[in-house]
Structure formats: structure tokens, C-alpha cells
Design a protein around this motif. Structure first.
Motif, PDB file in Angstrom:
ATOM      1  N   TYR A 109       1.148  -1.298   0.057  1.00 22.54           N
ATOM      2  CA  TYR A 109      -0.335  -0.004   0.043  1.00 22.54           C
ATOM      3  C   TYR A 109       1.087   0.859  -0.061  1.00 22.54           C
ATOM      4  O   TYR A 109       2.195   1.345   0.526  1.00 22.54           O
ATOM      5  N   GLY A 110       0.606   1.897  -0.688  1.00 25.87           N
ATOM      6  CA  GLY A 110       1.210   3.503  -1.221  1.00 25.87           C
ATOM      7  C   GLY A 110       2.416   3.511  -2.506  1.00 25.87           C
ATOM      8  O   GLY A 110       1.794   3.072  -3.321  1.00 25.87           O
ATOM      9  N   PRO A 111       2.446   4.938  -2.092  1.00 27.97           N
ATOM     10  CA  PRO A 111       2.934   5.619  -1.575  1.00 27.97           C
ATOM     11  C   PRO A 111       2.009   6.783  -1.041  1.00 27.97           C
ATOM     12  O   PRO A 111       1.218   6.751  -1.728  1.00 27.97           O
ATOM     13  N   TRP A 112       2.291   7.613  -0.047  1.00 29.94           N
ATOM     14  CA  TRP A 112       1.185   8.471   0.673  1.00 29.94           C
ATOM     15  C   TRP A 112       2.150   9.527   1.502  1.00 29.94           C
ATOM     16  O   TRP A 112       2.854   9.058   2.158  1.00 29.94           O
ATOM     17  N   GLU A 113       1.387  10.773   0.984  1.00 33.67           N
ATOM     18  CA  GLU A 113       2.660  11.679   1.716  1.00 33.67           C
ATOM     19  C   GLU A 113       2.171  13.222   2.399  1.00 33.67           C
ATOM     20  O   GLU A 113       2.239  13.937   1.521  1.00 33.67           O
ATOM     21  N   PHE A 209       2.447  10.253  -6.091  1.00 34.79           N
ATOM     22  CA  PHE A 209       2.049   9.576  -7.530  1.00 34.79           C
ATOM     23  C   PHE A 209       0.655   9.484  -7.433  1.00 34.79           C
ATOM     24  O   PHE A 209       0.327   8.275  -8.226  1.00 34.79           O
ATOM     25  N   GLN A 210       0.160  10.332  -6.799  1.00 30.60           N
ATOM     26  CA  GLN A 210      -1.220  10.095  -7.734  1.00 30.60           C
ATOM     27  C   GLN A 210      -1.618  11.784  -8.412  1.00 30.60           C
ATOM     28  O   GLN A 210      -1.333  12.702  -8.299  1.00 30.60           O
ATOM     29  N   LEU A 211      -1.580  10.844  -9.610  1.00 30.69           N
ATOM     30  CA  LEU A 211      -1.093  11.478 -10.718  1.00 30.69           C
ATOM     31  C   LEU A 211      -2.942  12.023 -11.415  1.00 30.69           C
ATOM     32  O   LEU A 211      -3.526  11.041 -11.128  1.00 30.69           O
ATOM     33  N   LYS A 212      -2.684  12.857 -12.219  1.00 26.75           N
ATOM     34  CA  LYS A 212      -3.894  12.752 -13.356  1.00 26.75           C
ATOM     35  C   LYS A 212      -4.659  11.733 -13.932  1.00 26.75           C
ATOM     36  O   LYS A 212      -3.561  10.887 -14.458  1.00 26.75           O
ATOM     37  N   LYS A 214      -4.697  10.722 -16.555  1.00 29.56           N
ATOM     38  CA  LYS A 214      -3.389   9.732 -18.238  1.00 29.56           C
ATOM     39  C   LYS A 214      -1.965   9.393 -18.007  1.00 29.56           C
ATOM     40  O   LYS A 214      -1.935   8.205 -17.845  1.00 29.56           O
ATOM     41  N   GLY A 215      -1.586  10.117 -16.643  1.00 27.61           N
ATOM     42  CA  GLY A 215      -0.698   9.501 -16.172  1.00 27.61           C
ATOM     43  C   GLY A 215      -0.701   8.894 -15.681  1.00 27.61           C
ATOM     44  O   GLY A 215       0.333   7.228 -15.355  1.00 27.61           O
ATOM     45  N   ILE A 216      -1.994   8.248 -14.653  1.00 29.63           N
ATOM     46  CA  ILE A 216      -2.034   6.292 -13.661  1.00 29.63           C
ATOM     47  C   ILE A 216      -1.920   5.869 -15.096  1.00 29.63           C
ATOM     48  O   ILE A 216      -1.372   4.835 -14.695  1.00 29.63           O
ATOM     49  N   HIS A 217      -2.765   5.781 -15.837  1.00 30.98           N
ATOM     50  CA  HIS A 217      -3.023   4.563 -17.615  1.00 30.98           C
ATOM     51  C   HIS A 217      -1.888   4.823 -18.203  1.00 30.98           C
ATOM     52  O   HIS A 217      -0.957   3.516 -17.973  1.00 30.98           O
ATOM     53  N   GLU A 218      -1.099   5.409 -17.692  1.00 39.44           N
ATOM     54  CA  GLU A 218       0.165   5.202 -18.755  1.00 39.44           C
ATOM     55  C   GLU A 218       1.565   4.647 -17.787  1.00 39.44           C
ATOM     56  O   GLU A 218       2.114   3.895 -18.364  1.00 39.44           O
ATOM     57  N   SER A 219       1.262   4.565 -16.945  1.00 42.76           N
ATOM     58  CA  SER A 219       2.393   4.139 -15.203  1.00 42.76           C
ATOM     59  C   SER A 219       1.615   2.618 -15.500  1.00 42.76           C
ATOM     60  O   SER A 219       2.636   1.522 -15.244  1.00 42.76           O
ATOM     61  N   GLU A 225       8.211   2.084 -17.140  1.00 44.34           N
ATOM     62  CA  GLU A 225       8.576   4.181 -17.756  1.00 44.34           C
ATOM     63  C   GLU A 225       8.334   4.759 -17.157  1.00 44.34           C
ATOM     64  O   GLU A 225       7.065   5.164 -16.374  1.00 44.34           O
ATOM     65  N   VAL A 226       8.586   6.064 -16.850  1.00 44.59           N
ATOM     66  CA  VAL A 226       8.255   7.350 -16.676  1.00 44.59           C
ATOM     67  C   VAL A 226       6.659   7.525 -17.057  1.00 44.59           C
ATOM     68  O   VAL A 226       7.069   7.753 -19.198  1.00 44.59           O
ATOM     69  N   PRO A 227       6.177   7.820 -17.119  1.00 43.68           N
ATOM     70  CA  PRO A 227       5.130   8.684 -17.304  1.00 43.68           C
ATOM     71  C   PRO A 227       5.297  10.211 -18.112  1.00 43.68           C
ATOM     72  O   PRO A 227       6.377  10.559 -17.765  1.00 43.68           O
ATOM     73  N   THR A 228       5.080  10.633 -19.502  1.00 45.95           N
ATOM     74  CA  THR A 228       4.823  11.346 -19.511  1.00 45.95           C
ATOM     75  C   THR A 228       3.915  12.204 -18.830  1.00 45.95           C
ATOM     76  O   THR A 228       4.177  13.949 -18.984  1.00 45.95           O
ATOM     77  N   GLN A 229       2.935  12.450 -19.352  1.00 41.42           N
ATOM     78  CA  GLN A 229       1.732  13.194 -17.937  1.00 41.42           C
ATOM     79  C   GLN A 229       2.194  13.003 -16.311  1.00 41.42           C
ATOM     80  O   GLN A 229       2.089  11.887 -15.470  1.00 41.42           O
ATOM     81  N   GLN A 230       2.802  14.117 -16.299  1.00 42.58           N
ATOM     82  CA  GLN A 230       3.428  14.233 -14.077  1.00 42.58           C
ATOM     83  C   GLN A 230       3.234  15.255 -13.635  1.00 42.58           C
ATOM     84  O   GLN A 230       3.166  15.286 -12.245  1.00 42.58           O
ATOM     85  N   GLU A 231       1.894  15.700 -13.423  1.00 44.43           N
ATOM     86  CA  GLU A 231       0.778  16.334 -13.096  1.00 44.43           C
ATOM     87  C   GLU A 231       0.320  15.503 -12.127  1.00 44.43           C
ATOM     88  O   GLU A 231      -0.382  15.006 -12.171  1.00 44.43           O
ATOM     89  N   GLY A 232       0.295  16.058 -10.801  1.00 45.23           N
ATOM     90  CA  GLY A 232      -0.114  15.489  -9.509  1.00 45.23           C
ATOM     91  C   GLY A 232      -2.331  16.119  -9.532  1.00 45.23           C
ATOM     92  O   GLY A 232      -2.360  17.373 -10.254  1.00 45.23           O
ATOM     93  N   SER A 233      -3.120  14.714  -8.977  1.00 44.51           N
ATOM     94  CA  SER A 233      -4.252  15.378  -9.149  1.00 44.51           C
ATOM     95  C   SER A 233      -5.212  16.322  -8.440  1.00 44.51           C
ATOM     96  O   SER A 233      -6.287  16.596  -8.695  1.00 44.51           O
TER      97      SER A 233
END
Length: 307
Positions: A109-113, A209-212, A214-219, A225-233
Motif C-alpha cells: 500500500y502506498g506511497p502516501w505523503e 504518485f497520485q497523478l491525473k 492519463k498519468g495513472i494509465h501511462e504508469s 517507464e516514466v509517464p509523460t503526464q506528471q501532474e498531480g491530481s
């Protein structure tokens, strides 16, 4: 004194040798990346080994729970400002993602920050015995033997008691003032080293690592691989808890010192009366985890104790 902000990255991991090896190999690399940012002032990383089942309130828990299948890891980083923390994660997302994703085989479980401000603190510098004698000698030579702090041994030679509290909305000031009184009483207990009262001010989306979407699906759709969409949700302010959440970080010389010292709130009537005022402000808690500090960069203590 300046009060750094504290980010606590929480992960539940499998309790086996592979996790320990990854912690030792990956942890220092993540800290080196983090230290690229000038707002970073230090770190202190822990593994949970048990709880204090106060008054047998949690009869299934004990001070030694190291044989469980999973364990919780609490990785503290300290910052001059929350903006520094968030900027560091955005600027170094790719490096941190690659390092952390290499450990996913062990993550339950996690990470949570969550992010915290320090309401009040009294924390000594970490000191080996040789350092302590030098420190005391300097004070004695200067004619000021007063104010010599307790010996706070580094690197797994002391115990952290991390106590969780959910406070009634509107009772924050009462909780803060009375919990400080409790800490001052603990200063009379053998083995008590110091404390920090931490109030949660939000959660770091990118640190969790709570991304929007698109970033979640990329991951999820890649091999790490590092997702191209890296913005937090969300922004950290949007995650500020209501009712308010606090953690009390206490440092003790040993697990037994922590258990019997904190037990003052049950068995010593003056301490009990003070702590009862704390209890009456709460919705949930206190829940006390015992942590072993495994790695630390003690510069944050120097920052906290600077003029």
C-alpha cells in the motif's frame, strides 16, 4: 528558531530480506536526488516494529511485531517551505519515479505523503558519547554547564514513538497547549529525548504518485517507464484534513523507556489529569506506533536548533 516543514512518506511493504536490501540500496539514492534542492534540510527514515498497546486497548498489538508479513515504512524529509518540497518533486519526478518504481514488487500500500507544520518542538542534536563529552566540555569551559541536552544516539540506537490524533474541529488550540504540557511532564521520565508536535496541512499529490488519469494509465500500461503526464491530481491544500489531524513524534532511549514513560499518563495522577484534557479534545486516538530510525541526515536538527 526556524521550524522546517515535515513530509512523511508512508508505505506498507512486505516484511522480508528483499525489502531490507531495497531500502538500503534505493533509500540513499532517493535522498541524494532530494538533496539537489536547496530547500531540503534533512531526512530521517524509519521502519515500524510494533505499537504501544496502552492499557491493553489494542490487545492484538505488542512492542515487537517484527514477525508480521508486512511492515510500515515512514520516510521523513524536512523542508524550509512546502513550496520547496513540491518544487523538488516536480523538478526531479523522473529520477524519483524510476527509483521508487524499482521497489513496487514489495509494496502492499502506498506511497502516501502527508505534509506537516511543526507546532512545537524540543529536539536535541544526535550525539555519540564522544561528541557529548566535547559538547559538555565546551559548555563547562564557558562557565555554562546548564542546558546540556540528553544523549540522543543516532542510527537505530534509539526509539521513535509516533502518536496519531484526530482532533475535534475548533479544539486545536486546546489540544496543542495540553499536549505540550504532557511532553513537558515526559521530560521527567527516564530516557525521554525530545518531541515534535506535527499538524497536518495537506498531502503531496506528486509525492504520493497520485497523478491525473492519463498519468495513472501511462504508469499501469507500461513496464515501469516514466509517464509523460506528471501532474498531480490535487493541490496539497485541497487535501487538508477536516477534522484536523496531528502526529506527536517522541524520541526515547529504548522501547521500554517509551512504554513506561508514556505510561505515566495512566499511572501517575498529575500526568493523567493533564492527558485527560488531551483525550477530551479527540475524535480518534491516540494510536502509538514504535519506529526504528534506520537512516538519517541530521542536518535538519541543526536547522531546527539554529537561532
Amino acid at each position: 528558531m526556524p521550524k522546517p516543514y515535515v513530509a512523511i512518506n508512508e508505505v506498507e511493504m512486505l516484511n522480508n530480506d528483499t525489502t531490507m536490501q531495497m531500502f538500503q540500496q534505493v533509500g540513499p539514492k532517493v535522498c541524494q536526488v532530494t538533496a539537489r534542492h536547496p530547500g531540503f534540510v534533512g531526512f530521517q527514515n524509519h521502519m515500524q516494529f510494533g505499537i504501544i498497546p496502552m492499557g491493553t486497548r489494542w490487545g492484538g498489538g505488542s512492542m515487537d511485531m517484527t514477525k508480521m508479513d508486512t511492515m510500515n515504512v515512514y520516510q521523513y524529509t524536512m523542508w524550509k517551505s512546502i513550496k520547496d518540497h513540491e518544487d523538488m518533486h516536480r523538478e526531479n519526478f523522473s529520477s524519483i519515479f524510476r527509483l521508487c518504481s524499482s521497489c513496487l514488487s514489495q509494496v502492499v500500500y502506498g506511497p502516501w505523503e502527508p505534509l506537516y507544520e511543526i507546532v512545537d518542538a524540543s529536539m536535541p542534536l544526535n550525539t555519540e558519547m564522544a561528541d557529548f563529552t566535547v559538547m559538555f566540555g565546551k559548555k563547562f569551559a564557558a562557565g555554562d554547564p546548564s542546558g546540556v541536552p540528553p544523549i540522543s544516539m543516532p542510527y537505530g540506537q534509539r526509539t521513535i514513538a509516533l502518536s496519531e490524533h484526530t482532533v475535534k474541529k475548533g479544539s486545536e488550540k486546546e489540544f496543542e497547549s495540553t499536549i505540550v504540557e504532557v511532553m513537558k511532564d515526559f521530560e521527567n521520565a527516564p530516557g525521554f529525548l525530545g518531541y515534535m508536535i506535527l499538524k497536518e496541512v495537506g498531502v503531496s499529490a506528486v509525492g504520493s504518485f497520485q497523478l491525473k488519469s492519463k498519468g495513472i494509465h501511462e504508469s499501469l500500461e507500461s513496464g515501469g517507464e516514466v509517464p509523460t503526464q506528471q501532474e498531480g491530481s490535487f493541490t496539497y491544500e485541497e487535501a487538508k484534513p477536516t477534522p484536523p489531524e496531528y502526529r506527536v513524534h517522541m524520541e526515547w532511549a529504548s522501547p521500554n523507556d517509551a512504554m513506561f514513560g508514556i505510561g505515566r499518563v495512566l499511572f501517575a495522577h498529575p500526568a493523567r489529569e493533564i492527558h485527560d484534557k488531551v483525550l477530551d479534545t479527540l475524535i480518534r486516538g491516540p494510536y502509538i506506533r514504535l519506529l526504528n530510525p534506520m537512516m538519517e541526515g541530521t542536518t535538519w536538527r541543526e536547522y531546527l536548533n539554529s537561532p
